[in-house]
Design a protein around this motif. Sequence first.
Motif, PDB file in Angstrom:
ATOM      1  N   THR A 203      40.131  52.754  34.723  1.00  0.00           N
ATOM      2  CA  THR A 203      39.297  54.103  34.853  1.00  0.00           C
ATOM      3  C   THR A 203      38.224  54.096  35.792  1.00  0.00           C
ATOM      4  OG1 THR A 203      37.531  53.496  33.049  1.00  0.00           O
ATOM      5  CG2 THR A 203      39.543  54.466  32.415  1.00  0.00           C
ATOM      6  N   ARG A 204      38.171  54.990  36.798  1.00  0.00           N
ATOM      7  CA  ARG A 204      37.365  55.027  37.997  1.00  0.00           C
ATOM      8  C   ARG A 204      37.312  53.993  38.645  1.00  0.00           C
ATOM      9  NH1 ARG A 204      33.879  59.274  37.888  1.00  0.00           N
ATOM     10  NH2 ARG A 204      33.730  60.779  35.809  1.00  0.00           N
ATOM     11  N   VAL A 205      38.495  53.164  38.818  1.00  0.00           N
ATOM     12  CA  VAL A 205      38.740  52.179  39.906  1.00  0.00           C
ATOM     13  C   VAL A 205      40.003  52.331  40.445  1.00  0.00           C
ATOM     14  CG1 VAL A 205      37.245  50.674  38.348  1.00  0.00           C
ATOM     15  CG2 VAL A 205      39.521  50.717  38.019  1.00  0.00           C
ATOM     16  N   SER A 206      40.486  51.464  41.228  1.00  0.00           N
ATOM     17  CA  SER A 206      41.829  51.490  41.763  1.00  0.00           C
ATOM     18  C   SER A 206      42.691  51.178  41.053  1.00  0.00           C
ATOM     19  CB  SER A 206      41.903  50.464  43.034  1.00  0.00           C
ATOM     20  OG  SER A 206      43.165  50.443  43.592  1.00  0.00           O
ATOM     21  N   PRO A 207      43.917  52.073  41.013  1.00  0.00           N
ATOM     22  CA  PRO A 207      45.129  51.722  40.267  1.00  0.00           C
ATOM     23  C   PRO A 207      45.772  50.290  40.075  1.00  0.00           C
ATOM     24  CG  PRO A 207      45.280  53.888  41.261  1.00  0.00           C
ATOM     25  CD  PRO A 207      44.081  53.121  41.798  1.00  0.00           C
ATOM     26  N   HIS A 234      46.598  54.511  34.139  1.00  0.00           N
ATOM     27  CA  HIS A 234      45.367  55.071  35.202  1.00  0.00           C
ATOM     28  C   HIS A 234      44.761  56.319  34.765  1.00  0.00           C
ATOM     29  CE1 HIS A 234      42.835  54.749  38.602  1.00  0.00           C
ATOM     30  NE2 HIS A 234      43.226  55.846  38.723  1.00  0.00           N
ATOM     31  N   TYR A 235      43.536  56.316  34.595  1.00  0.00           N
ATOM     32  CA  TYR A 235      42.693  57.698  34.256  1.00  0.00           C
ATOM     33  C   TYR A 235      41.907  58.011  35.684  1.00  0.00           C
ATOM     34  CZ  TYR A 235      44.275  57.986  29.475  1.00  0.00           C
ATOM     35  OH  TYR A 235      44.943  57.934  28.329  1.00  0.00           O
ATOM     36  N   SER A 236      41.784  59.357  35.836  1.00  0.00           N
ATOM     37  CA  SER A 236      40.937  59.673  36.725  1.00  0.00           C
ATOM     38  C   SER A 236      40.186  61.150  36.370  1.00  0.00           C
ATOM     39  CB  SER A 236      41.593  59.930  38.340  1.00  0.00           C
ATOM     40  OG  SER A 236      42.821  60.862  38.162  1.00  0.00           O
ATOM     41  N   GLY A 237      39.347  61.727  37.051  1.00  0.00           N
ATOM     42  CA  GLY A 237      38.883  62.755  37.137  1.00  0.00           C
ATOM     43  C   GLY A 237      38.171  62.713  35.853  1.00  0.00           C
ATOM     44  N   GLN A 238      37.939  64.100  34.899  1.00  0.00           N
ATOM     45  CA  GLN A 238      37.284  64.196  33.870  1.00  0.00           C
ATOM     46  C   GLN A 238      37.722  62.931  32.480  1.00  0.00           C
ATOM     47  OE1 GLN A 238      37.378  68.246  32.759  1.00  0.00           O
ATOM     48  NE2 GLN A 238      35.794  68.738  34.295  1.00  0.00           N
ATOM     49  N   GLU A 239      38.969  62.779  32.549  1.00  0.00           N
ATOM     50  CA  GLU A 239      39.845  62.014  31.561  1.00  0.00           C
ATOM     51  C   GLU A 239      39.113  60.521  31.879  1.00  0.00           C
ATOM     52  OE1 GLU A 239      43.861  62.574  31.642  1.00  0.00           O
ATOM     53  OE2 GLU A 239      43.614  64.589  30.846  1.00  0.00           O
ATOM     54  N   GLY A 245      36.094  50.944  34.481  1.00  0.00           N
ATOM     55  CA  GLY A 245      36.321  50.033  33.779  1.00  0.00           C
ATOM     56  C   GLY A 245      37.784  49.581  33.825  1.00  0.00           C
ATOM     57  N   TYR A 246      38.665  48.330  33.214  1.00  0.00           N
ATOM     58  CA  TYR A 246      39.648  48.207  33.077  1.00  0.00           C
ATOM     59  C   TYR A 246      40.006  47.081  32.071  1.00  0.00           C
ATOM     60  CZ  TYR A 246      37.840  44.834  36.515  1.00  0.00           C
ATOM     61  OH  TYR A 246      37.338  44.050  37.166  1.00  0.00           O
ATOM     62  N   GLY A 247      41.230  47.010  31.519  1.00  0.00           N
ATOM     63  CA  GLY A 247      41.551  46.221  30.568  1.00  0.00           C
ATOM     64  C   GLY A 247      42.825  46.035  29.900  1.00  0.00           C
ATOM     65  N   ILE A 248      43.330  45.265  29.208  1.00  0.00           N
ATOM     66  CA  ILE A 248      44.729  45.223  28.801  1.00  0.00           C
ATOM     67  C   ILE A 248      44.803  44.888  27.167  1.00  0.00           C
ATOM     68  CG2 ILE A 248      44.925  42.712  29.202  1.00  0.00           C
ATOM     69  CD1 ILE A 248      47.759  43.408  30.215  1.00  0.00           C
ATOM     70  N   SER A 249      45.653  45.386  26.648  1.00  0.00           N
ATOM     71  CA  SER A 249      45.952  45.174  25.289  1.00  0.00           C
ATOM     72  C   SER A 249      47.550  44.668  24.988  1.00  0.00           C
ATOM     73  CB  SER A 249      45.909  46.573  24.541  1.00  0.00           C
ATOM     74  OG  SER A 249      46.089  46.307  22.967  1.00  0.00           O
ATOM     75  N   LEU A 250      47.707  43.807  24.471  1.00  0.00           N
ATOM     76  CA  LEU A 250      49.157  43.118  24.220  1.00  0.00           C
ATOM     77  C   LEU A 250      49.517  43.151  22.885  1.00  0.00           C
ATOM     78  CD1 LEU A 250      48.885  40.210  26.943  1.00  0.00           C
ATOM     79  CD2 LEU A 250      49.924  42.259  27.316  1.00  0.00           C
ATOM     80  N   VAL A 251      51.066  43.377  22.523  1.00  0.00           N
ATOM     81  CA  VAL A 251      51.302  43.489  21.303  1.00  0.00           C
ATOM     82  C   VAL A 251      52.618  42.435  21.449  1.00  0.00           C
ATOM     83  CG1 VAL A 251      52.082  44.487  19.073  1.00  0.00           C
ATOM     84  CG2 VAL A 251      50.298  45.521  20.510  1.00  0.00           C
ATOM     85  N   VAL A 283      35.520  39.170  35.232  1.00  0.00           N
ATOM     86  CA  VAL A 283      35.692  40.328  35.638  1.00  0.00           C
ATOM     87  C   VAL A 283      36.846  40.752  36.817  1.00  0.00           C
ATOM     88  CG1 VAL A 283      33.220  40.694  35.582  1.00  0.00           C
ATOM     89  CG2 VAL A 283      33.984  39.571  37.430  1.00  0.00           C
ATOM     90  N   LEU A 284      37.390  39.790  37.026  1.00  0.00           N
ATOM     91  CA  LEU A 284      38.774  39.837  38.071  1.00  0.00           C
ATOM     92  C   LEU A 284      39.897  40.134  37.117  1.00  0.00           C
ATOM     93  CD1 LEU A 284      38.457  36.518  40.182  1.00  0.00           C
ATOM     94  CD2 LEU A 284      38.190  38.872  40.840  1.00  0.00           C
ATOM     95  N   PRO A 285      40.762  41.273  37.533  1.00  0.00           N
ATOM     96  CA  PRO A 285      41.766  41.530  36.704  1.00  0.00           C
ATOM     97  C   PRO A 285      42.690  40.444  36.475  1.00  0.00           C
ATOM     98  CG  PRO A 285      41.289  43.045  38.748  1.00  0.00           C
ATOM     99  CD  PRO A 285      40.609  41.971  38.783  1.00  0.00           C
TER     100      PRO A 285
END
Length: 380
Positions: A203-207, A234-239, A245-251, A283-285
């Motif tokens: 969100t609000r960072v590069s895809p 990837h989210y941009s704009g009002q959403e 921020g960025y993160g990942i969820s695994l299952v 902080v690095l992806p």
Amino acid sequence: MVIVKEQQEVVKLAGAQHFRQRLLLATLAGKTLRIDEIRARDSVPGLRDYEASFLRLLEKISNGCIVEINETGTKLRYKPGMLVGGRRLVHECGTGRAIGYFLEPLIVLGLFGKKPLSISLRGITNDNNDPSVDTFRTTTLPLLRQFGVPVEDLELKIVMRGAPPLGGGEVHLKVPIVHPSLRAVHWMDVGMVKRVRGVAYSTRVSPQMANRMVDSVRGVLNRLIPDVYVFTDHYSGQESGKSPGYGISLVAETTTGCLISAEGAATHPKADGEENMEKIGPVLPEDIGLQAVTQLLEEVKQGGVIDSTHQGLLFLLSALCPEDVSKFRVGKLSPYAIQTLRHIKEFLGVQFHIEPDPASGTILLTCVGSGYRNLLRKMS
């Protein structure tokens, strides 16, 4: 910790530990709860904003609940009301804790309400303190299927992402009521991991941040299992909320239908009056992806039918089952899960039989449910 019961079914506790869990069990058991010495010796004594927000949430979904707090916020008296649920409810969770802090008790209470629950929660959707909304959607809600909850009536929709520290996210939750009770489980076979799925968000960072996390995860998992697919969201704009921020969820899904989850997110230091400021994590992806996949492999190594994050929820749901035997296999017990077992014994009178399994290094738990029933549901 000393627990004292009075004749009026008042449970007396001290301290701010496991505040949310105590209120949840007091509501289910219908017992008045009194908590003293809430951070009485801290530089900033009393309840935190997110704890007061959770109390307001309980008032929204129940009728007749009474909350009394002293001037300093160090003493609380909570008398639960009747769970009524409701539609089109809205709650501002604030930025002290993520939405996941409110979701777990909300899901359990929603199952035993008078009417199905439909609510919008606003705040932080993903951080490193509480389970993310992605984990709730992919792992927590399917867990309820084991207890006979109709999964088709469960829904968690992410409308907007919200990263710390400012949040700005929103999710919609729908929870059906049970008719009239849950179903006891016999869940022993863990199976083997057959595939891994995940969501990498930004969100609000590069895809490219999400793509870099996916590459980091696949670099490890592709050597172990062929079926790996991680979506990028990837989210941009009002959403995209109010903070980058960025993160990942695994299952990881096994051959017997067990779901094991792990996650990681970019973190930010906090200075909101907490006892300890949150440490700045990776902080690095690439580091976040590696952290999440390492945690996932560790959870799989534990050998339980669920991951350590969901142990407390599994124990609570088993205690709320009919007076039948539930038996399941878990990995190493987390401190939160151990405290959950103690509170379940005190509030619901259910005691678990714990037996280690040396052959697999896992733990077998057995209990007889409390016979909890949803007596408030509308009769057809």
